[in-house]
Enzyme design. Structure first.
Site, PDB file in Angstrom:
ATOM      1  N   ASN A   1     -25.668  92.468  40.022  1.00  0.00           N
ATOM      2  CA  ASN A   1     -24.578  91.617  39.529  1.00  0.00           C
ATOM      3  C   ASN A   1     -25.029  90.274  38.973  1.00  0.00           C
ATOM      4  O   ASN A   1     -24.220  89.363  38.822  1.00  0.00           O
ATOM      5  CB  ASN A   1     -23.493  91.420  40.599  1.00  0.00           C
TER       6      ASN A   1
ATOM      7  N   GLY B   1     -31.111  91.773  37.239  1.00  0.00           N
ATOM      8  CA  GLY B   1     -30.974  93.005  38.001  1.00  0.00           C
ATOM      9  C   GLY B   1     -29.700  93.759  37.686  1.00  0.00           C
ATOM     10  O   GLY B   1     -29.225  94.542  38.503  1.00  0.00           O
ATOM     11  N   ASP B   2     -29.112  93.525  36.515  1.00  0.00           N
ATOM     12  CA  ASP B   2     -27.888  94.244  36.173  1.00  0.00           C
ATOM     13  C   ASP B   2     -27.741  94.244  34.645  1.00  0.00           C
ATOM     14  O   ASP B   2     -28.748  94.106  33.945  1.00  0.00           O
ATOM     15  CB  ASP B   2     -26.682  93.608  36.899  1.00  0.00           C
ATOM     16  N   ASP B   3     -26.512  94.377  34.146  1.00  0.00           N
ATOM     17  CA  ASP B   3     -26.341  94.419  32.692  1.00  0.00           C
ATOM     18  C   ASP B   3     -26.842  93.117  32.052  1.00  0.00           C
ATOM     19  O   ASP B   3     -26.463  92.034  32.472  1.00  0.00           O
ATOM     20  CB  ASP B   3     -24.859  94.604  32.333  1.00  0.00           C
TER      21      ASP B   3
ATOM     22  N   ASN C   1     -30.162  96.547  33.304  1.00  0.00           N
ATOM     23  CA  ASN C   1     -29.582  97.809  32.846  1.00  0.00           C
ATOM     24  C   ASN C   1     -29.548  97.973  31.339  1.00  0.00           C
ATOM     25  O   ASN C   1     -29.201  99.037  30.855  1.00  0.00           O
ATOM     26  CB  ASN C   1     -28.143  97.945  33.360  1.00  0.00           C
TER      27      ASN C   1
END
Ligand SMILES: *[C@@H]1O[C@H](CO)[C@@H](O)[C@H](O)[C@H]1NC(C)=O
Ligand SMILES: *[C@@H]1O[C@H](CO)[C@@H](O)[C@H](O)[C@H]1NC(C)=O
Ligand SMILES: *[C@@H]1O[C@H](CO)[C@@H](O)[C@H](O)[C@H]1NC(C)=O
Ligand SMILES: *[C@@H]1O[C@H](CO)[C@@H](O)[C@H](O)[C@H]1NC(C)=O
Ligand SMILES: *[C@@H]1O[C@H](CO)[C@@H](O)[C@H](O)[C@H]1NC(C)=O
Ligand SMILES: *[C@@H]1O[C@H](CO)[C@@H](O)[C@H](O)[C@H]1NC(C)=O
Ligand SMILES: *[C@@H]1O[C@H](CO)[C@@H](O)[C@H](O)[C@H]1NC(C)=O
Ligand SMILES: *[C@@H]1O[C@H](CO)[C@@H](O)[C@H](O)[C@H]1NC(C)=O
Ligand SMILES: *[C@@H]1O[C@H](CO)[C@@H](O)[C@H](O)[C@H]1NC(C)=O
Ligand SMILES: *[C@@H]1O[C@H](CO)[C@@H](O)[C@H](O)[C@H]1NC(C)=O
Ligand SMILES: *[C@@H]1O[C@H](CO)[C@@H](O)[C@H](O)[C@H]1NC(C)=O
Ligand SMILES: *[C@@H]1O[C@H](CO)[C@@H](O)[C@H](O)[C@H]1NC(C)=O
Length: 403
Positions: free
Chosen positions: A204, A226-228, A250
């Site tokens: 997130n 660690g995410d989009d 991501n």
């Protein structure tokens, strides 16, 4: 003797004054924020500078560290230059932020700093930094997606005709930025890096999420997280993403979208060109909620050209209509969200498994106009896999397996 005494007294006074929380020096239409020297809270001085220099003015931060211990809302800016040479360092008082960060008004997220206005030119010269001090948040969240009150660092809300450039964002508490109800923005030369100092998850720590926004250019970003890296959500249109480098995370995400029953949402007219994704899950992927989310709407006319991928861990291209939380109802064939006219044209590099693409469209709302061309990507098998379900007349590729 007397002058020495006086100057000593003045010096003492100056030191005392400097020990107070930050202050604002206003000269003409330039407000310079002076940080405290003892590391106490500068947020009220920052808010005051933006209030005093709200229109036709400049807000200046020196090459110093500013402590931000409180929520900030700086609104109504018009024709303001923000000259950020220093570092804004957020406090790690988790109970304070969880109780006081401001609602985003979407997905139950909250915010540490809201900026609103028009004709803002915010420059960081390549070194002005937002440091969210995120490590304790990464440890607190234990890889769980949503800890209520974990704040988005910066939200641009109702910002129009503005430029944000040369900024650095490190260790964001949660999503680095959100762009909400905004239009005609250029965000250029932006460095984002949220990396835990231990093995805590940085789930997130999205780079930026967009909502109800139009005509946004995202150019020359470096995002490690660690995410989009980029997540275009509800009612986002006419976005250009170009010349970016994404590490881990991501990749480019469209969605998730379609979460709310009775809501009609869309993302349309997006091009991403010359984006490099290294060690990421995807190059570019689309995700909608299952029918259990219940929202309807469409994703249409999204084009991803010249992707450069390296060690991608899922697939270069993907569509999933399966997003759900634990116990939300509905299988992957229940989404009524319409996906159409999505193109991946030109990709080079490597994926770490066998998948070029994974296309899972909803059985009740199949996807027309899915196209791939010039995909020259090495997989770890001799016959790369493209999984598909419920595509209507896909072009430029053959499905090899069911999704
Ligand atoms: C914007 O503000 C600057 C001063 O910072 C001023 O010189 C300029 O005329 C203003 N522009 C408009 C369009 O008002
Ligand atoms: C900012 O100040 C630090 C010392 O506090 C100095 O090392 C650094 O070079 C300065 N950066 C710029 C860009 O002026
Ligand atoms: C938002 O999260 C809080 C805390 O978990 C919860 O009490 C509240 O019901 C949530 N609101 C919505 C609209 O989901
Ligand atoms: C958005 O900002 C404009 C000024 O830039 C203001 O007139 C308008 O009221 C704001 N809208 C909302 C919903 O806050
Ligand atoms: C923004 O301000 C910087 C200097 O503060 C200037 O170099 C740049 O041209 C300005 N950009 C725009 C779009 O006005
Ligand atoms: C889109 O925004 C840019 C500023 O980033 C502006 O120059 C351009 O005119 C806008 N386009 C439209 C169609 O409004
Ligand atoms: C991101 O930060 C980590 C930890 O500080 C560092 O090792 C890594 O090189 C940085 N990544 C980039 C692209 O700067
Ligand atoms: C592609 O983007 C990179 C930055 O990520 C940039 O250095 C390069 O010049 C861009 N290439 C083209 C053809 O624009
Ligand atoms: C698709 O979006 C692009 C901008 O990304 C736009 O130029 C083009 O006209 C759109 N095409 C359709 C059919 O809407
Ligand atoms: C997408 O672009 C087309 C062609 O320019 C335009 O007609 C349509 O309104 C755009 N869609 C949105 C949601 O802006
Ligand atoms: C590939 O990416 C994954 C996920 O980011 C990472 O754990 C792994 O170390 C990378 N492999 C190589 C060979 O760099
Ligand atoms: C999901 O539903 C099952 C059965 O109804 C229940 O046992 C379980 O506790 C639920 N899990 C969550 C996280 O609500």
């Amino acid at each position: 003797m007397r002058t020495t005494l006086i100057s000593t007294a003045l010096l003492l006074l100056a030191q005392l004054a400097a020990a107070w929380p930050g202050t604002v020096h206003k000269h003409g239409n330039v407000c310079t924020v002076i940080p405290s020297v003892d590391g106490s809270d500068d947020s009220q001085a920052i808010v005051s500078a933006f209030k005093q220099c709200r229109t036709d003015s400049t807000v200046r931060f020196e090459n110093k560290t500013y402590h931000v211990d409180r929520v900030m809302q700086t609104t109504g800016l018009r024709n303001v230059t923000v000259d950020l040479k220093g570092t804004l360092l957020w406090s790690t008082d988790i109970p304070y932020w969880r109780n006081n960060s401001v609602p985003l008004g979407y997905q139950n997220q909250t915010v540490a700093w809201i900026v609103s206005g028009s004709d803002i030119n915010w420059t960081g010269h390549g070194y002005g930094t937002f440091n969210g001090n995120g490590q304790p948040w990464y440890e607190l969240s234990h890889g769980i997606s949503d800890v209520h009150g974990r704040p988005i660092n910066l939200v641009l809300r109702n910002v129009t005709d503005s430029v944000f450039e040369g900024l650095r964002f490190v260790q964001s508490q949660f999503w680095t930025m959100a762009i909400q109800s905004s239009e005609n923005l250029l965000l250029e030369n932006i460095y984002i890096n949220s990396t835990a100092t231990n093995n805590a998850s940085t789930i997130n720590t999205d780079g930026v999420d967009t909502f109800y926004s139009n005509n946004i250019t995202i150019r020359n970003w470096s995002v490690t997280n660690g995410d989009d890296q980029i997540s275009l959500k509800a009612n986002t249109s006419n976005v250009v993403i170009e010349n970016c480098h994404f590490y881990k995370g991501n990749g480019i995400a469209i969605g998730s979208i379609g979460q709310y029953l009775g809501e009609y949402e869309f993302v349309a007219n997006v091009t991403a060109n010359n984006v490099t994704c290294v060690d990421s899950q995807y190059g570019a992927y689309l995700k909608t909620w299952t029918g259990g989310g219940g929202g309807t709407g469409y994703l249409n006319n999204l084009t991803f050209t010249n992707l450069i991928v390296s060690n991608i861990t899922q697939a270069v291209a993907a569509i999933s209509q399966c997003t759900t939380y634990i116990n939300a109802t509905g299988g992957c064939d229940t989404s009524r969200f319409q996906i159409s006219n999505i193109t991946w044209a030109g990709a080079t590099g490597t994926v770490a498994n066998k998948y070029i693409a994974q296309f899972q469209c909803s059985g009740v709302e199949p996807c027309p106009g899915i196209s791939m061309s010039d995909i020259d990507v090495q997989t770890n098998v001799s016959s790369p896999v493209i999984t598909c379900s419920n595509l209507v007349d896909p072009t430029g590729f053959d499905c090899t397996d069911a999704a």
